[in-house]
Design an enzyme around this catalytic site. Structure first.
Site, PDB file in Angstrom:
ATOM      1  N   CYS A 278     -20.241   0.829  28.036  1.00  0.00           N
ATOM      2  CA  CYS A 278     -19.960   1.503  29.303  1.00  0.00           C
ATOM      3  C   CYS A 278     -18.802   2.476  29.207  1.00  0.00           C
ATOM      4  O   CYS A 278     -18.256   2.889  30.225  1.00  0.00           O
ATOM      5  CB  CYS A 278     -19.710   0.480  30.407  1.00  0.00           C
ATOM      6  SG  CYS A 278     -21.195  -0.440  30.809  1.00  0.00           S
ATOM      7  N   ARG A 392     -24.617   1.450  15.360  1.00  0.00           N
ATOM      8  CA  ARG A 392     -23.154   1.610  15.370  1.00  0.00           C
ATOM      9  C   ARG A 392     -22.628   2.161  14.058  1.00  0.00           C
ATOM     10  O   ARG A 392     -23.337   2.232  13.049  1.00  0.00           O
ATOM     11  CB  ARG A 392     -22.490   0.267  15.675  1.00  0.00           C
ATOM     12  CG  ARG A 392     -22.778  -0.186  17.111  1.00  0.00           C
ATOM     13  CD  ARG A 392     -21.949  -1.364  17.548  1.00  0.00           C
ATOM     14  NE  ARG A 392     -22.280  -1.735  18.921  1.00  0.00           N
ATOM     15  CZ  ARG A 392     -21.401  -1.748  19.937  1.00  0.00           C
ATOM     16  NH1 ARG A 392     -20.148  -1.441  19.743  1.00  0.00           N
ATOM     17  NH2 ARG A 392     -21.806  -2.089  21.151  1.00  0.00           N
TER      18      ARG A 392
HETATM   19  P1  GTP Z   1     -18.761  -1.434  23.263  1.00  0.00           P
HETATM   20  O1  GTP Z   1     -18.418  -0.941  21.891  1.00  0.00           O
HETATM   21  O2  GTP Z   1     -20.114  -2.065  23.317  1.00  0.00           O
HETATM   22  O3  GTP Z   1     -17.736  -2.345  23.838  1.00  0.00           O
HETATM   23  O4  GTP Z   1     -18.960  -0.140  24.198  1.00  0.00           O
HETATM   24  P2  GTP Z   1     -17.983   0.950  24.817  1.00  0.00           P
HETATM   25  O5  GTP Z   1     -17.494   0.484  26.138  1.00  0.00           O
HETATM   26  O6  GTP Z   1     -16.967   1.388  23.836  1.00  0.00           O
HETATM   27  O7  GTP Z   1     -19.002   2.145  25.116  1.00  0.00           O
HETATM   28  P3  GTP Z   1     -19.083   3.629  24.525  1.00  0.00           P
HETATM   29  O8  GTP Z   1     -17.899   4.444  24.901  1.00  0.00           O
HETATM   30  O9  GTP Z   1     -19.432   3.564  23.099  1.00  0.00           O
HETATM   31  O10 GTP Z   1     -20.305   4.239  25.350  1.00  0.00           O
HETATM   32  C1  GTP Z   1     -21.591   3.712  25.242  1.00  0.00           C
HETATM   33  C2  GTP Z   1     -22.656   4.676  25.675  1.00  0.00           C
HETATM   34  O11 GTP Z   1     -22.389   5.175  26.979  1.00  0.00           O
HETATM   35  C3  GTP Z   1     -22.760   5.866  24.738  1.00  0.00           C
HETATM   36  O12 GTP Z   1     -24.070   5.952  24.242  1.00  0.00           O
HETATM   37  C4  GTP Z   1     -22.392   7.035  25.588  1.00  0.00           C
HETATM   38  O13 GTP Z   1     -23.174   8.165  25.356  1.00  0.00           O
HETATM   39  C5  GTP Z   1     -22.579   6.559  27.019  1.00  0.00           C
HETATM   40  N1  GTP Z   1     -21.553   7.163  27.879  1.00  0.00           N
HETATM   41  C6  GTP Z   1     -20.221   7.134  27.675  1.00  0.00           C
HETATM   42  N2  GTP Z   1     -19.588   7.819  28.636  1.00  0.00           N
HETATM   43  C7  GTP Z   1     -20.521   8.285  29.474  1.00  0.00           C
HETATM   44  C8  GTP Z   1     -20.482   9.080  30.660  1.00  0.00           C
HETATM   45  O14 GTP Z   1     -19.427   9.505  31.132  1.00  0.00           O
HETATM   46  N3  GTP Z   1     -21.659   9.343  31.261  1.00  0.00           N
HETATM   47  C9  GTP Z   1     -22.843   8.887  30.763  1.00  0.00           C
HETATM   48  N4  GTP Z   1     -23.949   9.176  31.432  1.00  0.00           N
HETATM   49  N5  GTP Z   1     -22.933   8.168  29.623  1.00  0.00           N
HETATM   50  C10 GTP Z   1     -21.787   7.862  28.989  1.00  0.00           C
HETATM   51  C1  SPV Z   2     -19.540  -5.208  22.507  1.00  0.00           C
HETATM   52  O1  SPV Z   2     -20.708  -5.613  22.587  1.00  0.00           O
HETATM   53  O2  SPV Z   2     -18.759  -5.248  23.475  1.00  0.00           O
HETATM   54  C2  SPV Z   2     -19.044  -4.604  21.259  1.00  0.00           C
HETATM   55  C3  SPV Z   2     -19.821  -4.760  20.050  1.00  0.00           C
HETATM   56  O3  SPV Z   2     -17.955  -4.063  21.235  1.00  0.00           O
HETATM   57  S1  SPV Z   2     -19.866  -6.395  19.492  1.00  0.00           S
HETATM   58  O4  SPV Z   2     -18.909  -7.172  20.219  1.00  0.00           O
HETATM   59  O5  SPV Z   2     -19.540  -6.409  18.087  1.00  0.00           O
HETATM   60  O6  SPV Z   2     -21.177  -6.889  19.727  1.00  0.00           O
END
Ligand code: GTP
Ligand code: SPV
Ligand code: MN
Length: 624
Positions: A278, A392
């Site tokens: 997210c 990833r």
């Molecule tokens: P974890 O590693 O699972 O904890 O995730 P994270 O919270 O770091 O999420 P990350 O920033 O990698 O975003 C995940 C997905 O959300 C990506 O595929 C992005 O393209 C999408 N995303 C991020 N920011 C936005 C946004 O502002 N708008 C939309 N529509 N999608 C977004």
């Molecule tokens: C998450 O799912 O929030 C991640 C990737 O950052 S892992 O915890 O390794 O599944």
């Protein structure tokens, strides 16, 4: 150490490995190693220390074992997880609780003795014909108040290699703590790959289990390769850390930490909780700002200050949508020589490809499905994509050009603002500020909701409550965890609290571009210092049009229209009240809901109902 343990260790490991173990000189370490040997029956045991040679050994072993396949670019490899093993699997992830104990009705738990027996049966003999690897690592900076030493046992070199990229080396930390004499607390992880196919993915994935024996600071996992289930220091450790933090009066959070650069060289540190997939990495990586960490944060009060440390040393980030224009820093790392492990992308002729990379993608190659062709249907009968949505990359902080030079400071960094955000298509405005710490923790953190994503197995897009984005990792009662958050900043200058929503939609389309978050962060930075005014929207304070207009110009060189502002920042009172109803229904079932939560929610509801009576259901921000 008794003679039979000594004989067991000597029979399985080289003199050098034995020496490394003996130097640590800690019975709990020795016993955990001996227990793993007896249960899993490895052919041999290798013990690593902090030397570059030992880190290089694991890296090379992952390639020799074919757990990682080298790609064309120097230092790049790809790792496969099985088709059904592409994310954390919640239904098999459980806390092992002593008979008669209940952590919380909302947590997945089973009787400890039964879980241990099941795990023993699954891991018995699992290292036969294989080498057992013993690694010492550290959560947080070593030799700091944040440090938690960790002992990882696994037969997967990919797990060790990932940990070398993602965490600090911890052998010297074990030696240091051991030398002090008194027993010290550390986390222990035992992972067994289980039977694998020719691609090194589990044959018995239906017997994947991830169990937390928190009474022993231990986690156990089997029949899985996905790092979220195998890399002990990632989410497995978070579940243990939340309990340790509870015992010791600090906080362990699923949050990014970043430095936002304000006017006149001002540096403001922010931390934010967004559920998996997210936007944590995407926020921490905003152009022009600096990353401190992207997933795990520990908070401690140090000299009366709210301070945060990145638990990790690298990023295990989602590759989907990473492209040269939106994520130039990461894109650069992923396309230049240097250490990168790609997971579950498409590989063709030694080159990785992924969804949303902004380039033409081959119609065939190798990916998480095996040999893949466009239009292929997966073994579950579902359509497949070139790369998995939760594919990833693993890289180190030191390779990120935008890493804050102070990211690794042993005493952590002072936090000015905390942000809570989720995937919410129809309720909350893109950014709002809480009236107080209590208001923010209760109405933004404790009520966080998000539509489910590909980071966990199951249907996507289902709205689910996810307290502080930590629901999957909560290892004690919800009420107590919220109370801990409330108490944490009681006596000190509190950070301001903000709620964000990058995912608000109109007519099925996102109202914001991916880069708009850069504007919300700059507004948050200004509000932390009281540089701009805000409008009272009954459930928080929202930006004024003219401030956003100026920031859109400054950050993105875009003209922000009044219509965009109205669409994005209208207060949708029936939707917000419906969320209140959903939260009340949940919290009514929680025995230890803090009184502060009830009070904050009740006064917010009263303010919203008053505003609704005065101005109607959907209120333009220009009418506030
Ligand atoms: P974890 O590693 O699972 O904890 O995730 P994270 O919270 O770091 O999420 P990350 O920033 O990698 O975003 C995940 C997905 O959300 C990506 O595929 C992005 O393209 C999408 N995303 C991020 N920011 C936005 C946004 O502002 N708008 C939309 N529509 N999608 C977004
Ligand atoms: C998450 O799912 O929030 C991640 C990737 O950052 S892992 O915890 O390794 O599944
Ligand atoms: Mn995460």
């Amino acid at each position: 150490m008794n003679q039979s343990t000594q004989a067991l260790l000597t029979s399985k490991m080289s003199a050098e490995s034995l020496q490394k173990l003996m130097t640590i000189n800690n019975d709990e370490v020795t016993d955990f190693v001996a227990e793993a040997i007896t249960l899993c029956e490895p052919d041999s045991v290798w013990v690593g220390d902090d030397s570059d040679a030992d880190v290089a050994y694991c890296r090379q072993l992952a390639i020799d074992n074919k757990e990682e396949i080298p790609l064309n670019i120097e230092g790049h490899t790809v790792h496969w997880d099985g088709y059904f093993d592409q994310a954390r699997k919640k239904d098999v992830t459980k806390y092992l609780v002593p008979e008669g104990v209940e952590l919380d009705k909302k947590l997945n738990q089973m009787v400890r003795a039964e879980g241990l027996k099941e795990m023993d049966d699954l891991q018995r003999g699992a290292y036969r014909g294989r080498q057992m690897l013993v690694r010492f690592l550290c959560l947080g900076t070593t030799n700091s108040i944040f440090a938690i030493p960790c002992l990882q046992i696994t037969d997967s070199a990919y797990v060790c290699h990932s940990e070398d990229l993602l965490y600090r080396r911890g052998y010297e930390e074990f030696k240091r703590q051991s030398a002090k004499g008194d027993s010290f607390e550390f986390f222990k992880f035992r992972h067994a790959t289980g039977e694998v196919d020719e691609r090194n993915t589990s044959k018995n994935y239906d017997l994947n289990r991830v169990y937390m024996d928190y009474t022993q600071n231990t986690t156990l996992s089997v029949n899985t390769q996905y790092a979220g289930n195998t890399v002990g220091l990632k989410k497995l450790s978070l579940r243990l850390a939340i309990r340790k933090a509870d015992r010791e009066g600090w906080l362990a959070e699923h949050m990014f930490i970043m430095r936002s650069n304000g006017p006149n060289g001002r540096k403001t540190y922010l931390a934010g909780a967004f559920p998996s997939a997210c936007g944590k990495t995407s926020t921490a990586m905003i152009s022009g700002e600096n990353i401190v960490g992207d997933d795990l944060a520990y908070f401690r009060v140090i000299d009366g200050e709210f301070r945060a440390a990145n638990v990790e040393n690298g990023i295990f980030g989602i590759i989907t949508d990473v492209n040269a224009s939106d994520d130039p820093v990461i894109h650069d790392v992923l396309t230049k020589p240097g250490e990168v492990v790609f997971g579950n992308v498409l590989v063709k002729d030694g080159r990785p490809y992924w969804l949303g990379m902004g380039e033409d993608i081959p119609l065939a190659g190798e990916n998480h499905c095996g040999q893949w062709t466009d239009g292929m249907v997966g073994p579950d009968g579902k359509p497949t994509t070139c790369s998995h949505k939760n594919a990833r990359y693993t890289v180190q902080m030191r390779d990120l050009k935008n890493a804050d030079p102070a990211w690794d400071t042993p005493e952590g960094l002072p936090i000015g603002g905390i942000i809570y955000g989720g995937r919410d298509s129809d309720t909350n405005v893109p950014v709002r500020e809480a009236y107080s710490w209590e208001h923010g923790v209760c109405t933004m953190g404790a009520t966080l909701e998000s539509e489910t994503t590909a980071a966990t197995i199951g249907q996507e897009g289902v709205r689910a409550w996810n307290v502080m984005s930590n629901m999957d990792f909560l290892s004690m009662s919800v009420g107590r965890y919220i109370q801990n958050n409330l108490n944490f900043a009681k006596e000190i200058k509190r950070p301001k609290v903000f709620g964000t929503n990058y995912f608000i939609k109109k007519d099925g389309k996102f109202l914001n571009g991916k880069l708009d978050k850069g504007v919300w962060i700059k507004w948050i930075e200004l509000r932390v210092h009281g540089d701009v005014e805000a409008l009272d929207a009954a459930y928080g304070k929202i930006p004024k049009y003219e401030d956003l207009k100026a920031l859109f110009k400054q950050v993105l060189n875009e003209d922000y229209t009044e219509q965009a502002y109205i669409d994005q920042f209208s207060i949708r009172i029936p939707k917000v009240l419906a969320k209140h109803d959903r939260m009340k229904a949940i919290y009514d079932t929680i025995a230890d809901t803090p009184q502060t939560w009830k009070d904050e929610m009740a006064s917010e509801r009263a303010r919203l109902e008053k505003l609704q009576a005065e101005k109607g259901d959907v209120i333009s921000p220009f009418d506030l």
